[in-house]
Scaffold this motif. Structure first.
Motif, PDB file in Angstrom:
ATOM      1  N   PRO A 188       2.313   1.595  -4.370  1.00 26.33           N
ATOM      2  CA  PRO A 188       3.186   1.644  -3.189  1.00 26.33           C
ATOM      3  C   PRO A 188       4.645   1.885  -3.560  1.00 26.33           C
ATOM      4  CG  PRO A 188       2.742  -0.621  -3.763  1.00 26.33           C
ATOM      5  CD  PRO A 188       1.950   0.222  -4.730  1.00 26.33           C
ATOM      6  N   ASP A 189       5.413   2.289  -2.575  1.00 24.12           N
ATOM      7  CA  ASP A 189       6.862   2.434  -2.727  1.00 24.12           C
ATOM      8  C   ASP A 189       7.495   1.135  -2.238  1.00 24.12           C
ATOM      9  OD1 ASP A 189       9.402   3.333  -3.056  1.00 24.12           O
ATOM     10  OD2 ASP A 189       9.427   4.593  -1.251  1.00 24.12           O
ATOM     11  N   SER A 234      10.273  -1.969  -1.721  1.00 22.65           N
ATOM     12  CA  SER A 234      11.717  -2.164  -1.566  1.00 22.65           C
ATOM     13  C   SER A 234      12.256  -2.869  -2.803  1.00 22.65           C
ATOM     14  CB  SER A 234      12.002  -3.005  -0.328  1.00 22.65           C
ATOM     15  OG  SER A 234      11.551  -4.344  -0.536  1.00 22.65           O
ATOM     16  N   ALA A 266      10.033  -5.260  -5.153  1.00 23.85           N
ATOM     17  CA  ALA A 266       9.836  -4.890  -6.564  1.00 23.85           C
ATOM     18  C   ALA A 266      10.243  -6.032  -7.489  1.00 23.85           C
ATOM     19  CB  ALA A 266      10.638  -3.631  -6.884  1.00 23.85           C
ATOM     20  N   GLU A 308       1.293  -6.318  -0.270  1.00 25.18           N
ATOM     21  CA  GLU A 308       1.622  -5.225  -1.190  1.00 25.18           C
ATOM     22  C   GLU A 308       2.227  -5.761  -2.484  1.00 25.18           C
ATOM     23  OE1 GLU A 308       2.150  -5.221   2.004  1.00 25.18           O
ATOM     24  OE2 GLU A 308       0.962  -3.496   2.667  1.00 25.18           O
ATOM     25  N   GLU A 341       0.400  -5.847  -6.687  1.00 24.58           N
ATOM     26  CA  GLU A 341       0.892  -5.403  -8.001  1.00 24.58           C
ATOM     27  C   GLU A 341       0.445  -6.361  -9.099  1.00 24.58           C
ATOM     28  OE1 GLU A 341       2.439  -2.239  -8.252  1.00 24.58           O
ATOM     29  OE2 GLU A 341       1.386  -2.499  -6.349  1.00 24.58           O
TER      30      GLU A 341
END
Length: 721
Positions: free
Chosen positions: A187-188, A190, A194, A224, A228
């Motif tokens: 995913p991208d 924020s 992150a 999300e 990770e």
């Protein structure tokens, strides 16, 4: 090792010693078949020094019969079983049984014959065969499981096999699951997301125990972020356990997981077929199941190389089991992570006060996601004072809420109405003689379910058809429904907005993961205008077009004197409010209440969560309640009321007199009759430093009760009924 001590699955017996026959190899954790009198029972070879028992002379030992073809239960899982039994005052065998929850998995590799519909034209059908064909479209399972799905007899399906309408399929019981790809659709994130994800990934790679409290507002992207960490564990060749509070949430989660990792994870819950449970259990034990998503029972699966545990919606009350072994899966998950030396993430938008206090004391690391992802904003929350804005007579939705529903429908946006009460009405009575329908097995009213035309007890499951006349005075057409349930609210919405497409979402309508998936699909496709639901809709769902939430009775959860009533009410309403405005369009929430001055309602309206939790914390501290004190309950029950009362008085009469322990009761439980058993309760309040389990053991162990009496201990109770 020529002798071993075994934990046997017999509630009346403690550990037993056996002889290991020549040529048989066992080790602690081995699952074995043991002789017991003329019978054979399953047992687990345990670390002998950790189990009490007298040394039996070698010449009196009976030999083990067989080592079952499954990996031994790992040492961290055995330590978890010991801790759980000790903390929750349960027998070791009853906890260990949860780790061997698929007896079919213990038999080794095999194939199983399942059946599915063929393409053959059915021709003329009996009603039963027609019913089966409609119910079994796309299904494949054993005859017995298909019969249960279709609500027909085995004989009907065997007749369909002979007629060529069902065909046999030979299935490998241990076929591997497809592998997840940690790089499939990264995913991208924020900047804030992150940073938190990096903390989790670092902890996963460190292979050390580290508890995190992931405190993020609804829609902030908590899933999300911890995905990770899941990806990092998969890259390390380790397994992941994700606990969810409701089966109904599973399908939504599976879709999100598949979008991120390319495959669905392994699932574990009560709706699985026996063949699916067997396959999942063996894959977990062999280390082949990469990610398991399940209900609280998944916590005791025998993971071979666990690398991460996630407890999603960690505040949820349904993580606490209220019968059998009365454990809290959230707390046991933290202990499993400790024994396995892995990180654990407790994720919630409304964390439990106990979890916040653990973070405050430094025992958990709190990480915060304070804003919604992608520019979405938190919804605007307003309060409707029902003392001023009264609904029309015989109605339950106040005028401002009606206007808001109409506005959203005109805009083509979706609305959600929340009332945490199943059925049509909580009480049915006769307007002529006043007769009230009560459960014969419980001290509870029967709830009217108008859709299924039944009166049902939500405690024991007793059901009767709704009668045409009063059973007391025989007067016809005299029954009155008192109060609203979600079915009644749905009817009212249909009357107000006849053109609206209304979906009723409760545990009565979402009875399986497949039905939950169907609801999500319809809502996502904008085939629903108004959702009316219970607490099932308060969490986990993401519908971008849902812009309005109405809470019908915000005060309902504050009744009854529950220790956590205010906290639970705050969590439920904050969670359901979080369903609004998760996309680009702003959200609005209207809360109907008769007590707008109540601290919990004021906190919801102002959005000042911290002030609410601070006030709740001080109230708990003053009362010596968790997390600043300890609670435990002793529940005494019997089918004979006098027997239950005498046993409870016997316990109360031998209560210890300790300075740091307060014992209340015995008294009849609020739900004094449950499933045909009369119930009495004692409540124990102790200081945090008290060895509460030792106190209760020394108190209860010497006592003896008649065979019909059950005495259950609930450590850290959530239910006070």
């Amino acid at each position: 090792m020529n002798r071993v001590r075994c934990l046997v699955f017999n509630a009346a017996l403690g550990p037993l010693d056996y002889r290991v026959p020549e040529g048989m190899t066992v080790e602690p954790g081995s699952v074995v078949v043991c002789p017991l009198g003329p019978r054979q029972i399953i047992g687990i070879v345990w670390d002998a020094e950790r189990l009490p028992g007298d040394e039996v002379p070698a010449n009196k030992l009976r030999p083990l019969l067989q080592v079952l073809p499954v990996p031994p239960l790992p040492a961290p899982l055995r330590r978890l079983i010991e801790w759980t039994a000790d903390y929750y005052l349960a027998s070791l065998a009853s906890v260990a049984r949860m780790a061997l929850s698929s007896t079919g998995a213990l038999r080794g590799s095999s194939t199983v014959t399942e059946y599915r519909l063929t393409d053959k034209e059915p021709g003329r059908l009996t009603p039963q065969r027609a019913k089966a064909i409609e119910a079994l479209d796309g299904q494949q399972a054993t005859i017995r499981e298909l019969a249960a799905m279709a609500s027909v007899s085995d004989a009907v399906l065997r007749g369909m096999v002979n007629a060529g309408l069902l065909e046999a399929v030979l299935v490998d019981s241990d076929r591997p699951y497809p592998a997840a790809d940690p790089t499939h659709a990264a995913p991208d994130l924020s900047v804030e997301q992150a940073a938190v994800a990096t903390q989790f990934v670092t902890a996963v790679h460190a292979h050390e125990f580290q508890p995190f409290l992931l405190d993020g507002v609804t829609g902030s992207g908590k899933t999300e972020v911890y995905f990770e960490a899941v990806a990092a564990a998969i890259e390390d060749g380790r397994q992941v356990l994700v606990l969810l509070p409701e089966i109904a949430l599973t399908q939504t989660f599976l879709k999100r997981f598949e979008a991120r990792f390319g495959v669905t994870p392994v699932t574990w819950h009560s709706s699985l077929k026996s063949s699916e449970r067997r396959r999942a259990w063996r894959a977990v034990a062999a280390g082949h199941a990469q990610v398991v998503v399940g209900a609280r029972s998944a916590l005791f699966l025998p993971f071979a190389k666990l690398g991460l545990i996630v407890v999603d919606e960690a505040h949820e009350v349904s993580f606490k089991q209220d019968d059998g072994v009365r454990y809290n899966a959230r707390d046991v998950a933290v202990m499993r992570a400790r024994f396995e030396s892995v990180p654990v993430v407790l994720a919630s938008a409304t964390p439990a006060l106990e979890s916040l206090q653990m973070a405050e004391s430094g025992r958990y690391e709190r990480v915060v996601l304070p804003a919604r992802f992608g520019g979405a904003t938190m919804p605007d929350i307003q309060v409707i004072d029902l003392r001023i804005e009264q609904p029309e007579r015989g109605h339950w939705i106040a005028p401002p809420l009606v206007r808001a529903l109409k506005e959203r429908l005109e805009k083509g946006e979706q609305s959600l109405l929340f009332l945490n009460r199943r059925g049509y009405a909580p009480l049915t009575l006769c307007r002529t003689c006043g007769y009230r329908f009560q459960c014969p097995n419980c001290s509870a009213w029967l709830v009217e379910h108008r859709l299924s035309r039944r009166l049902a007890c939500h405690h024991c499951g007793h059901e009767v058809p709704t009668p045409e006349a009063c059973p007391e005075c025989s007067e016809p057409d005299c029954l009155v429904a008192c109060g609203p349930g979600v079915e009644r609210i749905a009817d009212e919405v249909a009357a107000i907005l006849p053109e609206a497409r209304v979906a009723l979402v409760t545990s009565d309508t979402l009875t399986s993961p497949a039905k939950a998936a169907e609801f999500v699909e319809r809502a996502s496709a904008k085939a629903i205008d108004v959702i009316v639901g219970t607490q099932l809709v308060t969490k986990g769902y993401h519908f971008p077009e849902l812009t309005f939430v109405g809470v019908i009775d915000a005060d309902m959860g504050l009744e009854g004197g529950d220790l956590r009533a205010a906290e639970r009410t705050y969590q439920q309403i904050a969670q359901v409010s979080g369903r609004a405005g998760r996309g680009e369009k702003p959200g609005e929430v209207l809360i109907q209440t008769r007590h707008p001055e109540a601290p919990v309602i004021e906190a919801l309206a102002s959005g000042d969560r911290d002030a609410f939790y601070a006030a709740e914390t001080e109230a708990r501290r003053d009362a010596g309640a968790p997390p600043f004190g300890r609670w435990a309950a002793i529940i005494v029950s019997s089918e004979d009321e006098a027997e239950a009362r005498d046993a409870a008085r016997g316990i109360g009469g031998t209560a210890p007199n300790l300075a740091d322990v307060m014992i209340l009761g015995p008294a009849p439980a609020p739900l004094s009759l449950l499933r045909g058993r009369y119930r009495y309760r004692l409540l124990i309040n102790a200081r945090r430093s008290t060895e509460l389990q030792r106190v209760i053991r020394e108190w209860l162990d010497p006592l003896r009760f008649p065979p019909g009496v059950r005495v259950a201990v609930d450590i850290d109770p959530y239910s006070f009924v």
